[in-house]
Design an enzyme around this catalytic site. Structure first.
Site, PDB file in Angstrom:
ATOM      1  N   HIS A 557       0.899  -1.209  -0.093  1.00 24.08           N
ATOM      2  CA  HIS A 557      -0.061  -0.109  -0.051  1.00 24.08           C
ATOM      3  C   HIS A 557       0.868   1.155  -0.049  1.00 24.08           C
ATOM      4  CE1 HIS A 557       0.802   0.677   4.280  1.00 24.08           C
ATOM      5  NE2 HIS A 557       0.668  -0.420   4.529  1.00 24.08           N
ATOM      6  N   CYS A 576       2.929  -5.406   6.579  1.00 23.88           N
ATOM      7  CA  CYS A 576       2.586  -5.125   5.310  1.00 23.88           C
ATOM      8  C   CYS A 576       3.733  -4.253   4.685  1.00 23.88           C
ATOM      9  CB  CYS A 576       1.334  -4.104   5.140  1.00 23.88           C
ATOM     10  SG  CYS A 576       0.012  -4.990   5.743  1.00 23.88           S
TER      11      CYS A 576
END
Length: 729
Positions: A557, A576
């Site tokens: 992201h 992440c």
């Protein structure tokens, strides 16, 4: 009293039939048995007419009618067939010749025209006459019936004793050689189809496939494997069928072990950590046997089970180069003062330092210019900087104690070990990293190098820097999945693990922390706590999220915190992966997945707003997250990276201390199971959207910085909660 009259009458009838038969036979046979008569008697007989004898059958019991017969109950079907059978008996009796026949004398006096016609008896009445014997020549000419053909043996006569021994060994002790059932079954079927003929020897001599397999097994170290794990039997000492059969199966066993470990690795990835998930790709034992034993080059056929990837082959070459150094002594650099080079500035000339260790330093780093100079100049400082970078040190060009210690560590030992464990990890990855429908396109992320690359047609299309998970429980997992869609303007739904470990403790200390971070607190329908952050510039996921669903719940992201990309080491996230240039990344992937749409970074940014937009890929793109602490760059130089998660050290310890076959077993790891919390700390309540109070804090961003690894700008407070809208394209 029992009535015997009926039985007596039946018995008398039988006696009368027997008597009549006896009289008839006696009468017909009397002329033949009469003694020789005188001429006078013959003359009298000739004068007295004698009736012509009639050929009648002897009387049977059916010719006598009894006074009465006892009633009997019979099957109607039998009664219906009885007349026909009786009629058949009468016909057969009438057609049968007399048992004795007329005498020759009587036949002579009977006219020829009066002789009765003789009909052919039925097949059941008399046996057929024996056929006359055939001539010997005719018997010899008649063909004999063909005997069933015996199957032609596939085993040469010289190999039959070995084949017999192989049959016995596989029947009695196949599991002693092949522990895995699927391999044992394949080997048994393979040899059975050959009638157990040996494949590695012929008449006691090695075959061409055997020589190729043995050469590959002995050179297993070239692929980072241990040759001791694949022993080669001594065929020279095998002189009997028993020892040749034993050597045959031992070589088959070693070949199968090599193929299996070359393809899937000496250790299963679950032996290392619970945060690794790669697709399994085991060998097909039957295919291995067929491929290797029939190939023109058995060595090359067996070698084909090693990873085909370019980066693997380049590591193999570097491994050979390092081992080619032999026992050449390592140049030792003595400890001493810290050496540094200061380049020239506007009002100051460059500053160099003299040290007697510099000539050895030049030799150690391959600096041939001014080899005897003791000056620590720009050339030497640049060589030191490159060494530090390759060794995973802080690359500043300064020769300090840590750099000297790293130089004095035998490079070939440390680098060889690092290359070997990296080659092992390449065996875990899928053989096809990309998808053929999109030109073999795929994404590959290297955690220790903090880089992400998009590949297509075997070449790099685009690359960027990334931030990965912190060492420990937040380490980024290793996996292979497929990216199915991109979300523009994502909502961040906080995972239960972060709610448990981060937000509930923070709320306990400061009930206003979520409000100040722009997060919303609510309850799900089941009453559990839900924390989310609406789309926007300050969203923790930034403007774009790249989705490849996986069991670890991680994704790639954007991030509002851009300053971390300027650091050399970038392990700050909760697992992440943050991408430095998400708009370019999105445009690159969209043009691969949908080339007719002509996406650009500008077009992607035009979608930024407050509503989620999902861009689905018609064909998902594989994402491979790897851990490469050793790789060869585009210039052909070996690059080494810091073992930030300790994977190298753990794997080396396993390879050196545990038998390789024991490392192939799958290890089950318990995964943390976070159920959604339902209880809030005291003083915190939920009433629709959480608005909190406006209490101040001396350091309002300390928690956000701790959570996301860097300072976070103050988010704008949303004026009102808007209904979430999601668009799919």
């Amino acid at each position: 009293m029992r009535d015997h009259s009926t039985g007596r009458r039946g018995f008398e009838g039988v006696l009368m039939a027997v008597a009549a038969t006896f009289l008839t036979v006696s009468a017909t046979s009397a002329p033949a048995q009469s003694p020789t008569r005188s001429p006078a008697d013959l003359a009298i007989d000739a004068a007295v007419p004698v009736p012509t004898p009639v050929d009648l059958p002897p009387p049977s019991i059916g010719d006598f009618k009894l006074d009465s017969a006892p009633p009997s109950v019979t099957d109607p079907t039998k009664n219906a067939a009885a007349p026909a059978k009786a009629e058949d008996r009468k016909d057969a009796t009438a057609a049968a010749p007399s048992a004795a026949g007329p005498s020759n004398d009587t036949a002579a006096t009977t006219p020829a025209t009066d002789a009765p016609k003789t009909e052919a008896p039925p097949a059941t009445a008399a046996a057929p006459a024996a056929e006359p014997a055939k001539p010997a020549t005719e018997q010899a000419a008649s063909p004999k019936p063909a005997e069933p053909q015996q199957p032609v043996s596939k085993v040469a006569a010289a190999d039959q004793p070995v084949a017999d021994q192989l049959r016995d060994l596989l029947a009695k002790s196949a599991s002693r050689y092949f522990e895995r059932k699927v391999e044992r079954s394949a080997v048994e079927k393979f040899y059975e189809a050959r009638d157990y003929a040996p494949v590695w020897t012929s008449a006691g001599a090695l075959t061409a496939p055997a020589k190729g397999v043995i050469a590959r097994l002995k050179d297993a170290a070239a692929d980072g494997l241990d040759p001791d794990d694949y022993p080669v039997p001594n065929f020279t000492a095998a002189t009997s069928p028993e020892t040749l059969a034993e050597a045959e199966l031992r070589l088959t066993e070693s070949m199968m072990d090599y193929a299996r470990q070359a393809q899937s690795g000496r250790m299963h990835w679950s032996q290392v950590s619970g945060d690794i998930q790669y697709p399994e790709h085991p060998i097909d034992p039957a295919q291995v046997l067929a491929k290797v034993t029939t190939a023109a080059d058995a060595s090359a056929a067996l070698d084909s089970y090693n990873p085909p990837h370019k980066l693997y082959r380049e590591l193999k070459k570097k491994l050979a180069e390092l081992r080619g150094e032999g026992d050449r002594p390592v140049v030792k650099i003595a400890e001493g003062a810290t050496l540094r080079y200061v380049p020239a500035q506007k009002r100051r000339a460059e500053a160099t330092m003299d040290d007697p260790r510099v000539p050895q330093l030049r030799a150690r780093l391959g600096v041939t210019e001014n080899a005897d100079s003791t000056a620590y100049d720009a050339t030497v400082a640049e060589a030191v900087l490159k060494f530090q970078h390759s060794a995973g040190l802080n690359a500043d060009g300064v020769l300090g104690d840590r750099t000297v210690q790293a130089m004095n560590t035998p490079k070939r030992d440390r680098a060889i070990d690092t290359i070997i464990v990296n080659m092992e990890r390449w065996r875990w990855l899928p053989r096809d990293l990309g998808v053929p429908a999109l030109g073999d396109a795929y994404v590959i992320l290297n955690i220790p190098d903090y880089t992400l690359k998009v590949m297509q047609h075997g070449a790099e299309v685009w690359s960027t820097r990334v931030v990965v998970g912190k060492p420990g429980k937040h380490a980024t997992p290793l996996l292979t999945e497929t990216m199915k869609y991109i979300t523009v303007n994502p909502t961040w739904n906080v995972p239960p693990s972060i709610i448990y470990n981060e937000y509930l403790p923070a709320l306990q200390q400061d009930p206003t922390v979520l409000d100040r971070m722009g997060l919303k607190l609510s309850r799900n329908r089941d009453g559990s706590i839900h924390i989310s952050q609406p789309p926007g510039e300050a969203n923790a996921l930034g403007r774009i999220r790249f989705n490849f669903p996986n069991k670890f719940l991680v994704y790639q992201h954007d991030t509002p915190d851009k300053n971390l990309f300027g650091r050399d080491e970038r392990a700050y996230s909760h697992g992440c992966m943050r991408v430095q240039n998400p708009d370019q990344y999105a445009a690159t992937l969209l043009n691969i997945a949908m080339p007719d749409k002509s996406y650009t970074p500008t077009k992607v940014r035009s979608m930024y707003g407050r509503s989620e937009v999902n861009l689905n890929f018609p064909t998902p793109i594989p994402v491979n997250i790897t851990y490469q602490t050793a790789f060869v760059d585009d210039a052909g130089k070996l690059q080494l990276r810091k073992d930030i998660y300790g994977r190298d050290a753990q794997m080396l310890a396993l390879l050196k201390n545990v038998k390789s076959k024991n490392l192939e077993a799958v290890v089950a790891h318990s995964q943390p199971n976070y159920t959604r919390p339902t209880r809030l700390p005291d003083g915190v309540s939920v009433a629709g959207d959480y608005t909190g109070s406006s209490g101040a804090s001396s350091n309002p961003f300390s928690f956000f910085e701790n959570l996301f690894g860097g300072p976070q700008p103050r988010p704008q407070q949303p004026a009102a909660r808007n209904q979430r809208r999601v668009y799919t394209r």
